[in-house]
Design a protein around this motif. Structure first.
Motif, PDB file in Angstrom:
ATOM      1  N   THR A 194       0.818  -1.213   0.000  1.00 23.95           N
ATOM      2  CA  THR A 194       0.000   0.000   0.000  1.00 23.95           C
ATOM      3  C   THR A 194       0.852   1.263   0.000  1.00 23.95           C
ATOM      4  OG1 THR A 194      -0.171  -0.057   2.411  1.00 23.95           O
ATOM      5  CG2 THR A 194      -1.960  -1.085   1.162  1.00 23.95           C
ATOM      6  N   ARG A 199       1.589   2.052  -3.540  1.00 21.96           N
ATOM      7  CA  ARG A 199       0.368   2.530  -4.185  1.00 21.96           C
ATOM      8  C   ARG A 199       0.099   3.990  -3.812  1.00 21.96           C
ATOM      9  NH1 ARG A 199      -3.836  -0.514  -2.045  1.00 21.96           N
ATOM     10  NH2 ARG A 199      -4.418   1.215  -0.739  1.00 21.96           N
ATOM     11  N   HIS A 200       0.259   4.313  -2.521  1.00 22.32           N
ATOM     12  CA  HIS A 200       0.045   5.693  -2.075  1.00 22.32           C
ATOM     13  C   HIS A 200       1.068   6.644  -2.698  1.00 22.32           C
ATOM     14  CE1 HIS A 200      -3.182   4.674   0.582  1.00 22.32           C
ATOM     15  NE2 HIS A 200      -2.422   3.885   1.321  1.00 22.32           N
ATOM     16  N   SER A 237       2.507   6.250  -5.606  1.00 21.75           N
ATOM     17  CA  SER A 237       2.103   6.378  -7.008  1.00 21.75           C
ATOM     18  C   SER A 237       0.934   7.348  -7.153  1.00 21.75           C
ATOM     19  CB  SER A 237       1.716   5.016  -7.577  1.00 21.75           C
ATOM     20  OG  SER A 237       2.787   4.117  -7.491  1.00 21.75           O
ATOM     21  N   GLN A 238      -0.044   7.250  -6.274  1.00 22.78           N
ATOM     22  CA  GLN A 238      -1.202   8.146  -6.316  1.00 22.78           C
ATOM     23  C   GLN A 238      -0.792   9.593  -6.050  1.00 22.78           C
ATOM     24  OE1 GLN A 238      -3.575   6.098  -3.405  1.00 22.78           O
ATOM     25  NE2 GLN A 238      -4.662   4.888  -4.955  1.00 22.78           N
ATOM     26  N   GLN A 289       3.197  -0.794 -11.734  1.00 20.39           N
ATOM     27  CA  GLN A 289       2.458  -0.428 -10.519  1.00 20.39           C
ATOM     28  C   GLN A 289       2.229   1.080 -10.450  1.00 20.39           C
ATOM     29  OE1 GLN A 289       0.990  -2.089  -7.918  1.00 20.39           O
ATOM     30  NE2 GLN A 289       1.260  -3.905  -9.184  1.00 20.39           N
ATOM     31  N   GLN A 304      -0.397   1.955 -12.968  1.00 18.11           N
ATOM     32  CA  GLN A 304      -1.729   1.503 -12.552  1.00 18.11           C
ATOM     33  C   GLN A 304      -2.380   2.472 -11.563  1.00 18.11           C
ATOM     34  OE1 GLN A 304      -1.682  -2.404 -10.818  1.00 18.11           O
ATOM     35  NE2 GLN A 304      -3.863  -2.394 -10.392  1.00 18.11           N
ATOM     36  N   HIS A 305      -1.585   3.097 -10.701  1.00 19.66           N
ATOM     37  CA  HIS A 305      -2.159   3.907  -9.629  1.00 19.66           C
ATOM     38  C   HIS A 305      -2.002   5.417  -9.800  1.00 19.66           C
ATOM     39  CE1 HIS A 305      -3.007   0.291  -7.415  1.00 19.66           C
ATOM     40  NE2 HIS A 305      -1.755  -0.087  -7.523  1.00 19.66           N
ATOM     41  N   GLY A 321      -2.548   7.395 -12.583  1.00 19.04           N
ATOM     42  CA  GLY A 321      -3.612   8.042 -13.343  1.00 19.04           C
ATOM     43  C   GLY A 321      -3.119   9.079 -14.338  1.00 19.04           C
TER      44      GLY A 321
END
Length: 193
Positions: free
Chosen positions: A94, A97-98, A100-101, A122, A125-126, A128
């Motif tokens: 996670t 992912r955070h 990447s966001q 990855q 994917q996150h 955008g």
């Protein structure tokens, strides 16, 4: 100076560098040629990526010398930030992912250098936003497009397995063509055309 490239067949099924299909690569090549022609004609005032932010995601500190990608993006009006990654993070976790966001909220595009393909996927994917797998890398299709531009300018015909050596002044010309190929890829993927 000697530069080597092996040209893959751009019409090969399944060739999808950074999401480009062979027809897209042909369009990017034509755009790169138009960008160079405009530059040679002195029409460089257009800054289609003005207000856009591009992150150059790197494992180590940035070079003291400005990279070709950095210069290509600046010439289009984009702002460029060198983002250095800290200690390794599990790409499946996670925290990654955070990260990447957050990058996707801060930047309009991200170029990942020295990351594994799984890490790049990855982030893509996150985040955008458009994510590139080392646009400046010697294995990236932007090099092939620069090769094709240089050959086209010299009236050379090539086959799909051609090996090319650029020497002397042609190496400098190839470097400029690489900048225009990078600009064309940025414009195509970031909606600047």
């Amino acid at each position: 100076m000697m530069m080597h490239s092996t040209l893959p067949c751009l019409n090969s099924p399944g060739l999808r560098p950074d999401g480009f299909l062979s027809d897209d690569l042909s369009a990017v090549l034509e755009l790169a040629c138009r960008l160079k022609a405009a530059s040679l004609a002195g029409r460089t005032g257009d800054r289609p990526l003005a207000g856009k932010n591009i992150a150059l995601l790197r494992l180590g500190p940035g070079d003291a010398e400005m990279s070709v990608l950095h210069r290509a993006a600046l010439d289009l009006g984009a702002r460029v930030a060198h983002v250095r990654l800290g200690p390794p993070i599990d790409p499946g976790g996670t925290q990654f992912r955070h990260l990447s966001q957050m990058l996707g909220r801060l930047y309009d595009a991200i170029d990942c250098s020295s990351l594994t393909p799984a890490e790049v996927r990855q982030i893509e994917q996150h985040a955008g936003v458009p994510v590139y797998d080392d646009l400046e890398g010697i294995d990236h299709p932007a090099w092939v497009l620069a090769d094709l531009m240089t050959l086209r300018e010299h009236g050379c015909a090539i086959g799909p397995d051609a090996r090319i050596d650029f020497l002397g002044e042609h190496a400098a010309e190839h470097s400029e063509n690489h900048r225009f190929a990078l600009q064309a890829m940025l414009l195509t993927t970031m909606g600047g055309t």
